[in-house]
Design a protein around this motif. Structure first.
Motif, short mmCIF file in Angstrom:
data_model
loop_
_atom_site.label_atom_id
_atom_site.label_comp_id
_atom_site.label_asym_id
_atom_site.label_seq_id
_atom_site.Cartn_x
_atom_site.Cartn_y
_atom_site.Cartn_z
N ASP A 269 45.78 88.80 126.53
CA ASP A 269 45.65 89.64 127.74
C ASP A 269 45.91 88.78 128.78
N ARG B 10 42.75 89.09 138.38
CA ARG B 10 42.71 89.91 137.17
C ARG B 10 41.51 89.89 136.70
N GLN C 68 49.48 92.58 132.75
CA GLN C 68 49.39 92.57 131.39
C GLN C 68 50.37 93.12 130.71
N SER D 241 49.96 86.27 130.67
CA SER D 241 51.07 86.52 131.72
C SER D 241 50.65 85.11 132.77
#
Length: 484
Positions: free
Chosen positions: A235, A228, A194, A238
């Protein structure tokens, strides 16, 4: 000196500019007025936040970003310097609604005013989703999300590479789940998941795993997990970056995307070979359950044994069934026995019938003198028909006598004692029918001389070597010349 009247008349244009009495303002240059305007604008609008839609986005060779911000009624030029563009969390594109923060300034070279942006953010979640959908459509048109690009996951990978944060709960959940299901060698590539630079680190990690040598010091993974935890769309942004999506799509190793929770979807999920709703589910997809696998192997072993024994059992059953249908030895010999009895009966009847027929023929034969006389006359007649000439016997006898006389003459000629009658003697030794001078030289002591009228034994005394004849040179007196 008085001024002309035309100087004071505003309606009367003058040819040469001149100063008016009491006028303390002088003419400004373009540069001076431009600089004045620049200072005025920058002082008044030193910090502003502007919301608008990006248009004409262009990145110069120097690295600076040039674009325009517009709404329904106005347009303002914008610029972002190279050092600031590297901190952007997204890639600016035309049509994206953003909120830019910076200061207003002017560009004297073109008499334009513009905003120098210090930061730029997407204007709300709606605009972010619009950018996400636009990026998804563009990458899908390139075929990065095509189903035929998806590769099957390895059944039981020996090495698993995990791209995630090394300090979060995600890696602990993955390791715990792998240890419970199927202990496997795990290699973790730590990255930011993040914020600024997270996308570049994730993309570099995926490419780095793919570049490992299979026989190197660090083993190349058989499977990658990009993971993740959950969060907002900001958040997880990416994993929506084009750099990450292309790295996952180009990875030579199959990839499982486990970003966010089950309701979260990123572009990395579309590019990966498989999508897991959670990181724990990714670990479950990566490896089988060891206990279930052992049970399956045991079941296969039992099935293999049953498969090996089943043909033997079926063969025994078929053999027993066929043996039951086979006839007994008594049944097989019964026709032969019946035929033997039939033949014995026929033989008995045949002998009986033949004996009866012989008795009948014998009874019909009547022995009498006339029968014997008739047989005797027939024999004499056959004997007379055979004519035996004496010449047949005498000729054969004469031939044999002539051959015998010839053999007798040859025998007389070859007899070794025949020359004795003419005065010759036959020399022999005990154990020898004939003897030579070599036998005498070998030490034969006694010789036997056979004459026509008797024999005589003589002693040899050994054989003597003949003396050499004297040469003519020695016989002639010395000094006498040779005649020959």
């Amino acid at each position: 000196m008085a001024c002309p009247a035309s100087y004071y008349d505003d309606n009367d244009p003058a040819l040469v500019a001149a100063s008016r009495p009491g006028d303390n303002s002088h003419a400004l240059t373009i540069t001076e007025i431009s600089q004045a305007l620049k200072r005025t604008v920058e002082d008044r609008f030193g910090f502003v936040r502007v919301r608008g839609e990006l248009s004409g986005v262009k990145r110069a060779a120097s690295g600076h970003l040039y674009c325009s911000l517009k709404d329904e009624k106005a347009v303002i030029d914008a610029v972002m310097w190279k050092g600031t563009t590297g901190r952007l969390a997204f890639k600016p594109e035309d049509g994206l609604e953003v909120i830019a923060t910076g200061k207003l300034t002017t560009y004297p070279g073109r008499s334009k005013y513009q905003i120098v942006m210090e930061s730029m953010e997407i204007a709300g979640e709606g605009a972010l989703l619009a950018l996400l959908e636009k990026t998804r459509q563009r990458l899908a048109a390139e075929g990065l999300f095509a189903p035929e690009r998806k590769r099957p996951l390895p059944f039981a990978p020996k090495v698993i590479g995990v791209v995630t944060s090394p300090t979060g709960a995600v890696i602990r959940d993955i390791l715990h789940r792998l240890r419970d299901r199927f202990p496997t060698h795990v290699i973790v590539w730590p990255v930011l998941v993040q914020g600024q630079g997270a996308a570049s680190q994730v993309a570099n990690a995926v490419r780095g795993f793919g570049a490992l040598d299979a026989d190197g010091a660090v083993p190349r993974p058989d499977l990658l997990i990009v993971a993740r935890g959950g969060g907002s769309i900001e958040d997880l942004w990416s994993f929506n970056e084009e750099e990450v999506v292309r790295a996952i799509a180009d990875s030579p190793i199959p990839v499982i995307s486990a970003v966010g929770h089950e309701t979260d979807t990123t572009l990395a999920d579309h590019a990966a070979d498989a999508r897991a709703p959670t990181p724990t589910a990714a670990a479950e997809m990566a490896v089988p359950v060891r206990r279930e696998l052992l049970g399956y192997l045991e079941d296969l072993s039992l099935r293999q044994k049953r498969a090996a024994w089943r043909p033997l059992e079926m063969g025994r059953e078929r053999l027993a069934a066929r043996a039951q249908r086979l006839p007994t030895p008594e049944t097989l010999l019964q026709p032969a026995r019946q035929r033997l009895d039939d033949l014995a009966e026929r033989l008995r009847r045949g002998l009986t019938d033949r004996a009866g027929a012989g008795r009948e023929r014998l009874a019909k034969v009547r022995f009498g003198p006339h029968l014997l006389g008739s047989n005797l006359r027939d024999a004499k007649r056959r004997f007379e028909q055979v004519r035996l000439a004496p010449a047949l016997l005498t000729r054969a006898q004469a031939d044999r006598q002539q051959r015998l006389a010839g053999l007798e003459r040859i025998l007389h000629q070859l007899d070794p004692e025949a020359p004795l009658a003419r005065g010759y003697a036959l020399v022999s030794a005990p154990g020898h029918r004939a003897i030579s001078s070599r036998d005498v030289a070998a030490g034969q002591p006694v010789l036997t001389l056979k004459f026509a009228d008797g024999t005589l034994d003589v002693a040899t005394g050994g054989a003597k070597k003949p003396k050499p004849k004297p040469s003519a040179a020695k016989d002639s007196p010395p000094g006498q010349p040779k005649l020959l």
